[in-house]
Design an enzyme around this catalytic site. Sequence first.
Site, PDB file in Angstrom:
ATOM      1  N   SER A 314       0.824  -1.208   0.000  1.00 49.49           N
ATOM      2  CA  SER A 314       0.000   0.000   0.000  1.00 49.49           C
ATOM      3  C   SER A 314       0.859   1.260   0.000  1.00 49.49           C
ATOM      4  O   SER A 314       0.690   2.150  -0.834  1.00 49.49           O
ATOM      5  CB  SER A 314      -0.929  -0.005   1.219  1.00 49.49           C
ATOM      6  OG  SER A 314      -1.728  -1.156   1.238  1.00 49.49           O
ATOM      7  N   GLU A 338       4.671 -11.465  -7.167  1.00 49.10           N
ATOM      8  CA  GLU A 338       4.643 -11.361  -8.625  1.00 49.10           C
ATOM      9  C   GLU A 338       3.423 -10.584  -9.104  1.00 49.10           C
ATOM     10  O   GLU A 338       3.539  -9.699  -9.964  1.00 49.10           O
ATOM     11  CB  GLU A 338       4.646 -12.760  -9.241  1.00 49.10           C
ATOM     12  CG  GLU A 338       4.620 -12.758 -10.773  1.00 49.10           C
ATOM     13  CD  GLU A 338       4.529 -14.163 -11.344  1.00 49.10           C
ATOM     14  OE1 GLU A 338       4.856 -14.324 -12.539  1.00 49.10           O
ATOM     15  OE2 GLU A 338       4.115 -15.080 -10.608  1.00 49.10           O
ATOM     16  N   VAL A 364      14.095  -8.625   0.236  1.00 48.17           N
ATOM     17  CA  VAL A 364      15.051  -7.898   1.067  1.00 48.17           C
ATOM     18  C   VAL A 364      15.929  -8.866   1.851  1.00 48.17           C
ATOM     19  O   VAL A 364      16.933  -8.441   2.453  1.00 48.17           O
ATOM     20  CB  VAL A 364      14.320  -6.941   2.033  1.00 48.17           C
ATOM     21  CG1 VAL A 364      13.622  -5.838   1.277  1.00 48.17           C
ATOM     22  CG2 VAL A 364      13.340  -7.695   2.923  1.00 48.17           C
ATOM     23  N   SER A 428       8.896   3.460   9.260  1.00 52.21           N
ATOM     24  CA  SER A 428       8.623   2.755  10.509  1.00 52.21           C
ATOM     25  C   SER A 428       7.179   3.007  10.943  1.00 52.21           C
ATOM     26  O   SER A 428       6.358   3.487  10.155  1.00 52.21           O
ATOM     27  CB  SER A 428       9.614   3.203  11.592  1.00 52.21           C
ATOM     28  OG  SER A 428       9.473   2.389  12.745  1.00 52.21           O
ATOM     29  N   LYS A 431       4.047   1.718  16.348  1.00 54.05           N
ATOM     30  CA  LYS A 431       4.082   0.502  17.162  1.00 54.05           C
ATOM     31  C   LYS A 431       5.503   0.143  17.602  1.00 54.05           C
ATOM     32  O   LYS A 431       5.694  -0.734  18.450  1.00 54.05           O
ATOM     33  CB  LYS A 431       3.444  -0.653  16.390  1.00 54.05           C
ATOM     34  CG  LYS A 431       1.947  -0.439  16.170  1.00 54.05           C
ATOM     35  CD  LYS A 431       1.348  -1.428  15.217  1.00 54.05           C
ATOM     36  CE  LYS A 431      -0.141  -1.141  15.037  1.00 54.05           C
ATOM     37  NZ  LYS A 431      -0.414   0.208  14.494  1.00 54.05           N
ATOM     38  N   LYS A 443      10.252  -3.664  14.448  1.00 50.13           N
ATOM     39  CA  LYS A 443      10.401  -2.348  13.822  1.00 50.13           C
ATOM     40  C   LYS A 443      11.294  -1.437  14.676  1.00 50.13           C
ATOM     41  O   LYS A 443      12.033  -0.598  14.143  1.00 50.13           O
ATOM     42  CB  LYS A 443       9.032  -1.703  13.613  1.00 50.13           C
ATOM     43  CG  LYS A 443       8.150  -2.428  12.620  1.00 50.13           C
ATOM     44  CD  LYS A 443       8.734  -2.437  11.222  1.00 50.13           C
ATOM     45  CE  LYS A 443       8.578  -1.112  10.521  1.00 50.13           C
ATOM     46  NZ  LYS A 443       9.018  -1.169   9.113  1.00 50.13           N
TER      47      LYS A 443
END
Length: 618
Positions: A314, A338, A364, A428, A431, A443
């Site tokens: 998003s 994909e 990553v 980030s 939370k 995070k």
Amino acid sequence: MTALYNRIYRLANHPTTWRIVRSMVPYRLWIILFVHVLFFLTSYISSFIMLEALLPEDGYLPFWHTVWLLVLIRVVVFAYYDLFRGLWAFVSFTDLVNILRAAAISTLLFAFSGMVWEPFRIPQKIVLLDMFFCIMFVGGVRFLVRNFRENFVHNHRADEHEHVLLVGPVERVHAVVKDMLGDPYARFQPIGVVDPNQADPNMVTRISDIPVCTLQYVLQHRRLFPHLDSIVFCWPQATRKQLDHLVESLEPLRIPYKTLPLVDDILSGNVSINDIRDVEIHDLLERPPIQISMDQIRQTVSGKVVMVTGGGGSIGSELCRQLAAFKPRMLVVVERSELNLLNLSLELQKNFPDIPLHASISSVNDYPGLSALMTETKVNMVFHAAAYKHVPLMESAPIESAYNNILGTFNVAKAALESRVDRFVMISTDKAVNPTNVMGATKQVGEMIVRSFNSRAQTRFMVTRFGNVLGSTGSVVPIFKEQIARGGPVTVTAPDIERYFMTISEAVQLVLEAGCMGNGGEIFVFDMGHPVKILQMAEKLISLSGKRPYDDIDIVFTGIRPGEKMYEELFNVDEKRMVTRHPQIMTAICTAVNPQFVEKEIEQIRKIVQERDTEQLT
């Protein structure tokens, strides 16, 4: 009457009718000129007949001596005002003004010719009456043609319209009413206007034969507005409190709410009346709109190679859209889904065909691949948006959460450092502040990793931190809307739970602004206004859909889920707030991070993940 209307409608839209009309198009100018000459003759003859008592002894002889001159003057003047080329079906007030001017000027010229030359002298009453008839015939027929088009030609049947109640100041709404009524293809049909500036609750005025009244009048005389399908807000200047008040006041109507693009955008042709959309919860957020410095972002991004990790998500996909608008030299998208990568690539290639796109199906967690990709494409900026974010889901998958959010962040940051990237921006979450769940803890460690890299080279590493994003995948608003569409119930964890919210577009704008202003090492925290109670959000969404909370749609409480907090925070206890040049961006000042300590801990986490030792990780 209905049968006659339907017969005229069928005749106006019959293929034979349109074939005849199309065959006359090449001769349109001559036909219109001929029709106008008939109008001029008819008006002049009518004025003589009406005032026959004023005629001289020789009767209608002055008519035959002067009619050719009057027609000639009228043709020349009307041609000067380009009245033989206008489309009668779209006649406007401006056309009427030009008709008045042309009729008045041609009448004055004709009267002046009579003053100069005796044979052309006609009684003044006849001349004035002729001008009146001319305006009536030339203007009246045009408006009859427009009325015929709006009511019969390609028009929708009454049951195909969506009948709407427009809400907004009448000086702004009148343009919308005109556009809706003048467009035969319009899906929306106005049946009333609520003017918030109207003081007298019982006064009813009209624009284009549409009643203009107050909110109280609509509620008290609901029967006067039958078949009302939705309420459309045409009031972009309204405050959130004003919109909130309107939604609450109109709730008894049990009608869904919609909103309109800016009227200026409609009139400029950027959007149309048919772009009316449902009112969303972000339209009612108690926070001023985000303003960013486009020039600085353009200067920083233009001509650079920019990488976005998690580009199919998003936030990542919106980052790609907004970055592409600033014309980077190349946009590198890292995404392991994909389908998401394919959809984003097709969208970017369609909307930004001139921007080179490198879409890479990669992870990553693949450090060698990331390093090779950054070196090959010569990346200048990295926006790291790849992360697992769903709190309850990560509670049951701590190993995967650490693998992606911690080790993945380390891989991207290390590859950026070794590739000598200019700027690295990590996205980030609130939370990560005083975390009580696995996702927040991973995070927080990711923030420490990014800050620890900042002191090692010339690459500027920085973190951006914000709360929940409205409309993102798996967020609360899409879930609520789906539950409302099913008829409920809407599920809320607890009555007092609250969260910070902002739109995806706003979040990305602030990420770009912070990424361009940072000098390295900062944690940028966005001012998200006041936290919003999830229960109030659910109630508003139900009201916006035209339903009543607890009556039409029930709300049930499911209890706090594992890892959830009742409220979110934006700063840790040991962090100090500092303002920046942007009023909605702050920085969190905290103690420096030891790079050696971080690397040692990362190796320990890497070992735990490889061994899948959940107990030791948590």
